[in-house]
Design a protein around this motif. Structure first.
Motif, PDB file in Angstrom:
ATOM      1  N   ALA A  75       0.835  -1.214   0.000  1.00  0.00           N
ATOM      2  CA  ALA A  75       0.000   0.000   0.000  1.00  0.00           C
ATOM      3  C   ALA A  75       0.863   1.254   0.000  1.00  0.00           C
ATOM      4  O   ALA A  75       0.612   2.214   0.726  1.00  0.00           O
ATOM      5  CB  ALA A  75      -0.974  -0.004   1.178  1.00  0.00           C
ATOM      6  N   TYR A  78      -0.891   4.593  -0.683  1.00  0.00           N
ATOM      7  CA  TYR A  78      -1.606   5.059   0.513  1.00  0.00           C
ATOM      8  C   TYR A  78      -0.628   5.670   1.511  1.00  0.00           C
ATOM      9  O   TYR A  78      -0.864   6.775   2.027  1.00  0.00           O
ATOM     10  CB  TYR A  78      -2.375   3.905   1.160  1.00  0.00           C
ATOM     11  CG  TYR A  78      -2.943   4.285   2.508  1.00  0.00           C
ATOM     12  CD1 TYR A  78      -4.176   4.927   2.605  1.00  0.00           C
ATOM     13  CD2 TYR A  78      -2.222   4.061   3.688  1.00  0.00           C
ATOM     14  CE1 TYR A  78      -4.693   5.314   3.839  1.00  0.00           C
ATOM     15  CE2 TYR A  78      -2.732   4.445   4.923  1.00  0.00           C
ATOM     16  CZ  TYR A  78      -3.960   5.073   4.991  1.00  0.00           C
ATOM     17  OH  TYR A  78      -4.453   5.473   6.206  1.00  0.00           O
ATOM     18  N   HIS A  79       0.446   4.961   1.829  1.00  0.00           N
ATOM     19  CA  HIS A  79       1.358   5.431   2.868  1.00  0.00           C
ATOM     20  C   HIS A  79       2.112   6.692   2.440  1.00  0.00           C
ATOM     21  O   HIS A  79       2.449   7.528   3.293  1.00  0.00           O
ATOM     22  CB  HIS A  79       2.315   4.316   3.269  1.00  0.00           C
ATOM     23  CG  HIS A  79       1.643   3.205   4.022  1.00  0.00           C
ATOM     24  ND1 HIS A  79       1.095   3.386   5.273  1.00  0.00           N
ATOM     25  CD2 HIS A  79       1.391   1.915   3.681  1.00  0.00           C
ATOM     26  CE1 HIS A  79       0.554   2.253   5.695  1.00  0.00           C
ATOM     27  NE2 HIS A  79       0.721   1.344   4.746  1.00  0.00           N
ATOM     28  N   CYS A 229      -7.869   7.310   0.304  1.00  0.00           N
ATOM     29  CA  CYS A 229      -7.309   7.029   1.626  1.00  0.00           C
ATOM     30  C   CYS A 229      -8.402   6.794   2.659  1.00  0.00           C
ATOM     31  O   CYS A 229      -8.279   5.911   3.522  1.00  0.00           O
ATOM     32  CB  CYS A 229      -6.391   8.172   2.044  1.00  0.00           C
ATOM     33  SG  CYS A 229      -4.907   8.316   1.008  1.00  0.00           S
ATOM     34  N   VAL A 238      -5.876  -0.778   6.071  1.00  0.00           N
ATOM     35  CA  VAL A 238      -4.621  -0.249   6.610  1.00  0.00           C
ATOM     36  C   VAL A 238      -4.784  -0.060   8.115  1.00  0.00           C
ATOM     37  O   VAL A 238      -5.890   0.159   8.612  1.00  0.00           O
ATOM     38  CB  VAL A 238      -4.251   1.098   5.946  1.00  0.00           C
ATOM     39  CG1 VAL A 238      -3.818   0.887   4.504  1.00  0.00           C
ATOM     40  CG2 VAL A 238      -5.406   2.093   6.013  1.00  0.00           C
ATOM     41  N   HIS A 241      -4.231   5.359  10.150  1.00  0.00           N
ATOM     42  CA  HIS A 241      -5.030   6.308   9.371  1.00  0.00           C
ATOM     43  C   HIS A 241      -5.297   7.582  10.176  1.00  0.00           C
ATOM     44  O   HIS A 241      -6.234   8.320   9.880  1.00  0.00           O
ATOM     45  CB  HIS A 241      -6.359   5.671   8.945  1.00  0.00           C
ATOM     46  CG  HIS A 241      -7.171   5.116  10.080  1.00  0.00           C
ATOM     47  ND1 HIS A 241      -7.186   3.776  10.384  1.00  0.00           N
ATOM     48  CD2 HIS A 241      -7.977   5.715  10.985  1.00  0.00           C
ATOM     49  CE1 HIS A 241      -7.978   3.581  11.427  1.00  0.00           C
ATOM     50  NE2 HIS A 241      -8.468   4.751  11.807  1.00  0.00           N
TER      51      HIS A 241
END
Length: 273
Positions: A75, A78-79, A229, A238, A241
């Motif tokens: 991911a 995303y990160h 996200c 995930v 967040h």
């Protein structure tokens, strides 16, 4: 669409898709996002209607979008967003369900913090990435950052929502209004409550007429409001967040149930076999 919003929207003049693309494609822009409840959106419409037209196609002013997002096994996309990296991108396939066509879209940030969106029209909706699509992604990344993407990516989540698009009567500014978001992946589904809207202003400098109108009615941008996200967090894909918690709370995402997706008969029979 919320009936109150539909009524307020009927007062706007219409603009066609061809006219929109001619004056406000905005593939390079500064974005500002706002999470707004229906009553406050309707109040703002009174000022917007004097300065903006609404996209209308075949008599419709609200359209359903389906979007499939891609990421790697870790991911990383995303990160990169969660860590606030300046060099970052998103890869998605967006299908305009009402119009029946799809685009592969690559969104990147340049050194000015401006969003640059590159699009490749697809011959038909895809559930994966073809050789042509992968080459397009690598070229977009290389043109912006000097290197190809060089990572394996696959579908991670999908989402669907209704969108209204407003276009400034003067200049190239526009604004999108999204509602009824539903996120899902292979395991879970979660939807946002009705009556909540994500407004995204798109202008050359990030302080356009829409932003000024919103400020005048005491509405201010919501930071870290990426739908991708928020969707990853909403589905439990995930662990971290916290950067997106303020937006998630304003949209009341976690107030809604996380529902396990049921298998259709064909999938169930394959598992049984």
């Amino acid at each position: 669409m919320d009936g109150r919003v539909a009524t307020a929207l009927s007062a706007f003049d219409a603009i066609t898709l061809e006219e929109l693309n001619g004056k406000a494609a905005m593939l390079e822009r500064l974005d500002r996002k706002y999470i707004v409840p229906a009553p406050r959106l309707i109040a703002a419409f009174a000022q917007f209607q004097d300065h903006f037209d609404v996209l209308e196609i075949a008599g419709k002013r609200s359209f359903t979008y389906a979007t499939q997002y891609f990421d790697d096994h870790d991911a990383r996309f995303y990160h990169d967003h969660h860590q606030g990296r300046r060099k970052r991108c998103k890869v998605r396939i967006r299908t305009y369900l009402d119009a029946g066509f799809s685009y592969l879209e690559v969104k990147l940030k340049d050194v000015r913090d401006i969003t640059v969106k590159k699009r490749l029209k697809l011959a038909e909706p895809e559930k994966g990435l073809s050789t042509e699509a992968l080459a397009f992604i690598d070229k977009c990344h290389s043109d912006m950052y000097g290197t190809a993407l060089a990572r394996q990516i696959a579908p991670v989540i999908e989402m669907q929502y209704a969108r209204i698009t407003l276009v400034a009567k003067q200049g190239g500014e526009r604004m999108t209004i999204d509602t009824n978001l539903a996120f899902h992946n292979g395991r879970f589904r979660r939807a946002t409550p009705s009556g909540h809207f994500i407004l995204e202003t798109k202008s050359a400098r990030g302080n356009g007429l829409a932003d000024k109108i919103l400020r005048a009615v005491h509405l201010h941008p919501t930071k870290q409001c990426s739908k991708y996200c928020m969707g990853m967090a909403a589905l439990g894909a995930v662990e971290r967040h916290n950067r997106f918690l303020p937006a998630l709370k304003r949209l009341q995402v976690f107030d809604q149930p996380l529902v396990a997706r049921s298998l259709d008969n064909r999938q169930a029979s394959q598992i049984a076999a």
